[in-house]
Enzyme design. Structure first.
Site, PDB file in Angstrom:
ATOM      1  N   GLY A 166       0.931  -1.238   0.174  1.00 39.72           N
ATOM      2  CA  GLY A 166       0.009  -0.036  -0.089  1.00 39.72           C
ATOM      3  C   GLY A 166       0.884   1.241  -0.065  1.00 39.72           C
ATOM      4  N   LEU A 167       0.119   2.489  -0.051  1.00 40.80           N
ATOM      5  CA  LEU A 167       0.832   3.594  -0.201  1.00 40.80           C
ATOM      6  C   LEU A 167       1.567   4.093   1.139  1.00 40.80           C
ATOM      7  CD1 LEU A 167      -2.072   6.010  -1.793  1.00 40.80           C
ATOM      8  CD2 LEU A 167       0.216   4.971  -3.097  1.00 40.80           C
ATOM      9  N   SER A 168       2.652   5.033   1.010  1.00 38.82           N
ATOM     10  CA  SER A 168       3.261   5.420   2.030  1.00 38.82           C
ATOM     11  C   SER A 168       2.261   6.169   3.022  1.00 38.82           C
ATOM     12  CB  SER A 168       4.143   6.558   1.731  1.00 38.82           C
ATOM     13  OG  SER A 168       4.804   7.087   2.856  1.00 38.82           O
ATOM     14  N   GLY A 216      -0.751   2.635   6.631  1.00 42.61           N
ATOM     15  CA  GLY A 216      -0.327   2.081   7.908  1.00 42.61           C
ATOM     16  C   GLY A 216       0.060   0.616   7.799  1.00 42.61           C
ATOM     17  N   SER A 243       5.817  -1.947  -2.326  1.00 48.12           N
ATOM     18  CA  SER A 243       5.856  -2.979  -3.436  1.00 48.12           C
ATOM     19  C   SER A 243       4.835  -2.482  -4.692  1.00 48.12           C
ATOM     20  CB  SER A 243       5.499  -4.252  -3.039  1.00 48.12           C
ATOM     21  OG  SER A 243       4.673  -4.484  -2.158  1.00 48.12           O
TER      22      SER A 243
HETATM   23  N1  LIG Z   1       9.783   8.652  -3.468  1.00 46.74           N
HETATM   24  C1  LIG Z   1       9.373   7.919  -2.495  1.00 46.74           C
HETATM   25  N2  LIG Z   1       8.192   7.028  -2.747  1.00 46.74           N
HETATM   26  C2  LIG Z   1       7.884   6.334  -1.545  1.00 46.74           C
HETATM   27  N3  LIG Z   1       8.437   6.188  -0.248  1.00 46.74           N
HETATM   28  C3  LIG Z   1       9.414   6.945  -0.142  1.00 46.74           C
HETATM   29  C4  LIG Z   1       9.835   7.814  -1.106  1.00 46.74           C
HETATM   30  N4  LIG Z   1      11.091   8.211  -0.711  1.00 46.74           N
HETATM   31  C5  LIG Z   1      11.383   7.856   0.536  1.00 46.74           C
HETATM   32  N5  LIG Z   1      10.283   6.899   0.830  1.00 46.74           N
HETATM   33  C6  LIG Z   1      10.354   6.330   2.095  1.00 46.74           C
HETATM   34  O1  LIG Z   1      10.635   4.957   1.625  1.00 46.74           O
HETATM   35  C7  LIG Z   1       9.600   3.970   2.339  1.00 46.74           C
HETATM   36  C8  LIG Z   1       9.148   2.871   1.329  1.00 46.74           C
HETATM   37  O2  LIG Z   1      10.308   2.020   0.903  1.00 46.74           O
HETATM   38  P1  LIG Z   1       9.635   0.816   0.359  1.00 46.74           P
HETATM   39  O3  LIG Z   1      10.802  -0.242   0.405  1.00 46.74           O
HETATM   40  O4  LIG Z   1       8.592   0.185   0.940  1.00 46.74           O
HETATM   41  O5  LIG Z   1       9.254   0.980  -1.210  1.00 46.74           O
HETATM   42  S1  LIG Z   1       9.197  -0.108  -2.380  1.00 46.74           S
HETATM   43  O6  LIG Z   1       8.608  -1.251  -1.976  1.00 46.74           O
HETATM   44  O7  LIG Z   1      10.642  -0.482  -2.877  1.00 46.74           O
HETATM   45  O8  LIG Z   1       8.502   0.848  -3.601  1.00 46.74           O
HETATM   46  C9  LIG Z   1       8.533   4.948   2.762  1.00 46.74           C
HETATM   47  O9  LIG Z   1       7.939   4.283   3.903  1.00 46.74           O
HETATM   48  P2  LIG Z   1       6.518   3.985   4.073  1.00 46.74           P
HETATM   49  O10 LIG Z   1       5.864   5.392   4.494  1.00 46.74           O
HETATM   50  O11 LIG Z   1       6.543   2.921   5.525  1.00 46.74           O
HETATM   51  O12 LIG Z   1       5.839   3.379   3.029  1.00 46.74           O
HETATM   52  C10 LIG Z   1       9.218   6.162   2.974  1.00 46.74           C
HETATM   53  O13 LIG Z   1       9.598   6.288   4.303  1.00 46.74           O
HETATM   54  N1  LIG Z   2      -6.252   1.873  11.969  1.00 44.03           N
HETATM   55  C1  LIG Z   2      -4.983   2.050  11.757  1.00 44.03           C
HETATM   56  N2  LIG Z   2      -4.091   1.245  11.159  1.00 44.03           N
HETATM   57  C2  LIG Z   2      -2.771   1.727  11.069  1.00 44.03           C
HETATM   58  N3  LIG Z   2      -2.326   2.858  11.226  1.00 44.03           N
HETATM   59  C3  LIG Z   2      -3.234   3.842  11.528  1.00 44.03           C
HETATM   60  C4  LIG Z   2      -4.463   3.511  11.967  1.00 44.03           C
HETATM   61  N4  LIG Z   2      -5.123   4.742  12.270  1.00 44.03           N
HETATM   62  C5  LIG Z   2      -4.164   5.673  12.507  1.00 44.03           C
HETATM   63  N5  LIG Z   2      -3.190   5.132  11.881  1.00 44.03           N
HETATM   64  C6  LIG Z   2      -1.872   5.943  11.687  1.00 44.03           C
HETATM   65  O1  LIG Z   2      -1.428   6.248  10.400  1.00 44.03           O
HETATM   66  C7  LIG Z   2       0.186   6.195  10.099  1.00 44.03           C
HETATM   67  C8  LIG Z   2       0.438   5.369   9.314  1.00 44.03           C
HETATM   68  O2  LIG Z   2       1.524   5.150   9.350  1.00 44.03           O
HETATM   69  P1  LIG Z   2       2.754   3.865   9.191  1.00 44.03           P
HETATM   70  O3  LIG Z   2       2.201   2.731   9.868  1.00 44.03           O
HETATM   71  O4  LIG Z   2       4.106   4.207   9.215  1.00 44.03           O
HETATM   72  O5  LIG Z   2       2.310   3.789   7.541  1.00 44.03           O
HETATM   73  P2  LIG Z   2       3.194   3.025   6.245  1.00 44.03           P
HETATM   74  O6  LIG Z   2       4.010   2.071   6.880  1.00 44.03           O
HETATM   75  O7  LIG Z   2       2.015   2.385   5.241  1.00 44.03           O
HETATM   76  O8  LIG Z   2       4.013   4.224   5.650  1.00 44.03           O
HETATM   77  C9  LIG Z   2       0.652   5.993  11.637  1.00 44.03           C
HETATM   78  O9  LIG Z   2       0.738   7.379  12.188  1.00 44.03           O
HETATM   79  C10 LIG Z   2      -0.751   5.408  12.511  1.00 44.03           C
HETATM   80  O10 LIG Z   2      -0.561   5.549  13.989  1.00 44.03           O
END
Ligand SMILES: Nc1ncnc2c1ncn2[C@@H]1O[C@H](COP(=O)(O)OS(=O)(=O)O)[C@@H](OP(=O)(O)O)[C@H]1O
Ligand SMILES: Nc1ncnc2c1ncn2[C@@H]1O[C@H](COP(=O)(O)OP(=O)(O)O)[C@@H](O)[C@H]1O
Length: 171
Positions: free
Chosen positions: A13-15, A18, A87
């Site tokens: 899923g997106l950044s 969760g 991913s």
């Molecule tokens: N351009 C860009 N796009 C998306 N994410 C970014 C980017 N730059 C840095 N980050 C940080 O990198 C985390 C995502 O890494 P991943 O290894 O899950 O990405 S991937 O599966 O290789 O696409 C992602 O973590 P999550 O927020 O937990 O998804 C970000 O913290």
């Molecule tokens: N039901 C929920 N499940 C997961 N995260 C939640 C939920 N409600 C609120 N959040 C908040 O959303 C954010 C998600 O961030 P994170 O877990 O780092 O997402 P990701 O790893 O997909 O980037 C956190 O700040 C978390 O506390």
């Protein structure tokens, strides 16, 4: 779940969707049930094992490939894996699940809407993308391909963490 089998839960899923939060909560619940589990988180991989990789599609593909191999090794050694990675490409996710073994993999689409992820913006990345300080942000300048038939969809904007963990363990 029989204790002699190991599972990989692949959270995509997106950044900000969760993934990390749910992966940690799922791992805690499994440990409470005396199951051995390891979280493979994209952010953590990128701070070490994958620190040579960027966010172009070839780098993301390589990152996903490395995570899949980690999950495969963990599962073969009696340890569940919870993978939390954007991913974004369906082809590479499918290859990852095939490498690990489809019978032991559960693909979970954390389909929290982009608008909610942008509002949460836990690391300020969407803001940085908006003002041009970050390129290739997934969902903004870089594509995310949703899974067509995941084992479960979870929108963390409507499903509480504890409820989500129970739903994941029920599949
Ligand atoms: N351009 C860009 N796009 C998306 N994410 C970014 C980017 N730059 C840095 N980050 C940080 O990198 C985390 C995502 O890494 P991943 O290894 O899950 O990405 S991937 O599966 O290789 O696409 C992602 O973590 P999550 O927020 O937990 O998804 C970000 O913290
Ligand atoms: N039901 C929920 N499940 C997961 N995260 C939640 C939920 N409600 C609120 N959040 C908040 O959303 C954010 C998600 O961030 P994170 O877990 O780092 O997402 P990701 O790893 O997909 O980037 C956190 O700040 C978390 O506390």
């Amino acid at each position: 779940m029989p204790s002699h089998t190991t599972t990989t839960w692949w959270l995509t899923g997106l950044s900000g969707a969760g993934k990390t939060t749910l992966a940690q909560a799922l791992a805690k619940e499994l440990r409470d049930r005396a199951e051995a589990v390891c979280v493979v988180d994209g952010d953590e991989l990128r701070s070490g094992l994958s620190q040579d990789l960027g966010f172009d599609s070839a780098s993301r593909a390589e990152n996903v490939r490395r995570a899949a191999h980690m999950a495969r090794i963990l599962n073969a050694n009696g340890i569940h894996a919870v993978v939390a990675m954007i991913s974004p490409a369906a082809k590479e996710r499918d290859a990852a699940l095939a490498l690990i073994g489809k019978e032991r993999c559960k693909e979970i689409y954390i389909n929290t809407p982009l608008e909610i992820c942008m509002l949460r913006d836990p690391k300020g990345l969407y803001k940085r993308a908006e003002i041009g300080q970050l390129t290739q942000m997934t969902g903004v300048q870089s594509a995310y391909e949703p899974p067509l038939s995941p084992a479960l969809h979870l929108d963390t904007n409507v499903t509480e963490i504890s409820q989500a963990v129970l739903q994941i363990l029920a599949i």
